[in-house]
Design an enzyme around this catalytic site. Structure first.
Site, PDB file in Angstrom:
ATOM      1  N   HIS A   1      36.218   8.549 -44.803  1.00  0.00           N
ATOM      2  CA  HIS A   1      36.198   8.714 -43.360  1.00  0.00           C
ATOM      3  C   HIS A   1      37.040   7.602 -42.732  1.00  0.00           C
ATOM      4  CE1 HIS A   1      34.512  10.348 -39.699  1.00  0.00           C
ATOM      5  NE2 HIS A   1      34.560   9.113 -39.221  1.00  0.00           N
TER       6      HIS A   1
ATOM      7  N   ASP B   1      32.675  10.936 -47.392  1.00  0.00           N
ATOM      8  CA  ASP B   1      32.445  10.832 -45.952  1.00  0.00           C
ATOM      9  C   ASP B   1      31.083  11.439 -45.632  1.00  0.00           C
ATOM     10  OD1 ASP B   1      32.489  10.993 -43.200  1.00  0.00           O
ATOM     11  OD2 ASP B   1      34.230  12.316 -43.066  1.00  0.00           O
TER      12      ASP B   1
ATOM     13  N   SER C   1      36.892  12.459 -36.007  1.00  0.00           N
ATOM     14  CA  SER C   1      35.563  11.851 -36.003  1.00  0.00           C
ATOM     15  C   SER C   1      34.784  12.270 -34.743  1.00  0.00           C
ATOM     16  CB  SER C   1      35.725  10.342 -36.132  1.00  0.00           C
ATOM     17  OG  SER C   1      34.509   9.744 -36.457  1.00  0.00           O
TER      18      SER C   1
END
Ligand SMILES: *[C@@H]1O[C@H](CO)[C@@H](O)[C@H](O)[C@H]1NC(C)=O
Ligand SMILES: *[C@@H]1O[C@H](CO)[C@@H](O)[C@H](O)[C@H]1NC(C)=O
Ligand SMILES: *[C@@H]1O[C@H](CO)[C@@H](O)[C@H](O)[C@H]1NC(C)=O
Ligand SMILES: *[C@@H]1O[C@H](CO)[C@@H](O)[C@H](O)[C@H]1NC(C)=O
Length: 401
Positions: free
Chosen positions: A371, A341, A189
């Site tokens: 995600h 995501d 991320s």
């Protein structure tokens, strides 16, 4: 009492109604994903409520929530786990106990959390870094960089660089028995974006060139200049990470001014004169056909904000904003993207751009997950797809580092 229960029941139904998003049938554990999505939405509503009541800032609520997952450094029969610091940057180290004839590989892991939350001490990261250290017989270094909004851009990336440069000194590598030819930088991320930037900065620095063998990044955030790519559109309301939540949290790394996230939501926030940067992230150019679907590329609207935020133009925040010559010497790369995501296209664009200049890339696209999946691998919330991602990541490192 009866009335309260009724009110509570009605609120739950309303909430479920307003937050309901369809989860495709091909998901392995659809009900768990739905639950995670609803919990994220409840957290968002609660954070907004607390902020409006003047009790705590929006991002502080998430910071406190995530911090409950931090655990102590606990050694076991195979690993010595310690918290220390490298040049004053806190790091957690995972050191295999087994005697080894050879020098060991090393993995530097940079955690996610939108620059405002998270820590390498969180249970899921600890789980993952332990597994990496044990299965690879590797040293794992996890820096705990400073967070926003207290420490704005570029604090996070600077801390990572300082800690990593400290680790890369010959005498330090020797102390931990690390083979300097087998070092990987990883992250997920926002931490995947940091890992991407760090790898670029080191590779383009003559003193550190070719010191990193590989980068392995998981659903990374790689650019902050276009938040209206097809994946941002399709997964705008989740599951789990909505566009609004991602923007609200991550812009705190740049400024506390509310004007910026509002303008980003309209995708009208880049300054006059920045059009040239969009060629680096232009999804209509770099995204494989099957992800474009019927989406129509929209030119950015520039110059609507009076304030200027140099961070928005900086490749230390958006590693996609470098030209091809700065990409072509990058090391062996592993990228995991997830279908459901908003950040999917950031990863897909990086895969295309790296391959275009000849960087060897292994790309793994996970169709049936969200995600943040690797953050749901410890009690009380398991996602099998999160465990699958960790297993793929560690297996790739085993074969390639
Ligand atoms: C330590 O390593 C052995 C052999 O690989 C394994 O069986 C054992 O489960 C490991 N212990 C822990 C606590 O992970
Ligand atoms: C983006 O790419 C499309 C198609 O390749 C092109 O027509 C457009 O001019 C590009 N826009 C920018 C801002 O680079
Ligand atoms: C930007 O500046 C102009 C001219 O100073 C002013 O009229 C406008 O209200 C400002 N806009 C914002 C959003 O602050
Ligand atoms: C790429 O960017 C670097 C750094 O900004 C610059 O020095 C170089 O000239 C650029 N190369 C090309 C081909 O544009």
């Amino acid at each position: 009492m009866g009335n309260k229960m009724l009110l509570f029941g009605l609120s739950c139904i309303l909430l479920a109604y307003y937050t309901y998003i369809p989860i495709p049938e091909n998901f392995e554990e659809p009900w768990k994903v739905r639950l995670i999505d609803i919990l994220a939405k409840i957290a968002t509503l609660t954070a907004t409520f607390f902020e409006n009541m003047g009790l705590m800032k929006f991002e502080d609520f998430f910071f406190v929530l995530m911090r409950t997952q931090n655990i102590e450094a606990i050694s076991d029969e195979n690993l010595t786990v310690i918290d220390t610091d490298f040049s004053n940057i806190p790091v957690r180290l995972y050191l295999p106990k087994r005697k080894s004839e050879r020098q060991r590989p090393a993995v530097i892991y940079i955690h996610g959390g939108a620059f405002v939350t998270g820590s390498c001490k969180m249970r899921p990261y600890d789980f993952m870094n332990r597994m990496t250290a044990s299965r690879l017989d590797a040293v794992v270094v996890a820096p705990d960089f400073r967070l926003a909004p207290q420490y704005l851009f570029p604090a996070a990336i600077e801390d990572c660089i300082v800690a990593i440069k400290f680790f890369l000194q010959d005498k330090v590598l020797e102390k931990y028995g690390v083979d300097p030819a087998h070092i990987c930088i990883s992250g997920d991320s926002s931490g995947g974006g940091l890992a991407g930037s760090v790898t670029q900065l080191l590779q383009n620095d003559p003193e550190y060139r070719n010191k990193i063998k590989a980068q392995a990044i998981i659903y990374p955030s790689l650019q902050g200049i276009d938040t209206w790519t097809p994946s941002y559109r399709e997964y705008e309301n989740g599951p789990f990470l909505s566009r609004k939540l991602a923007i609200k949290l991550s812009t705190r790394y740049v400024t506390e001014d509310e004007e910026l996230p509002e303008a980003i939501l309209r995708n009208e926030y880049m300054p006059e004169g920045s059009r040239d940067l969009f060629k680096f992230v232009n999804w209509s150019h770099f995204l494989p056909e099957r992800y474009k679907k019927n989406h129509v590329y929209r030119e950015p609207v520039l110059g609507r904000l009076n304030a200027t935020y140099p961070a928005l133009l900086d490749s230390r925040l958006s590693p996609l904003l470098v030209n091809d010559s700065q990409l072509q010497n990058l090391p062996l790369t592993y990228i995991i993207t997830c279908e459901h995501d908003i950040l999917r296209d950031d990863g897909l664009i990086y895969v295309t751009r790296l391959r275009n200049v000849g960087v060897p890339v292994t790309h793994e696209h996970i169709e049936d997950t969200i995600h943040g999946a690797i953050s749901f691998v410890t009690a009380p919330m398991y996602l099998h797809s999160g465990l699958r991602i960790i297993d793929k990541y560690v297996s790739w490192l085993q074969e390639n580092l």
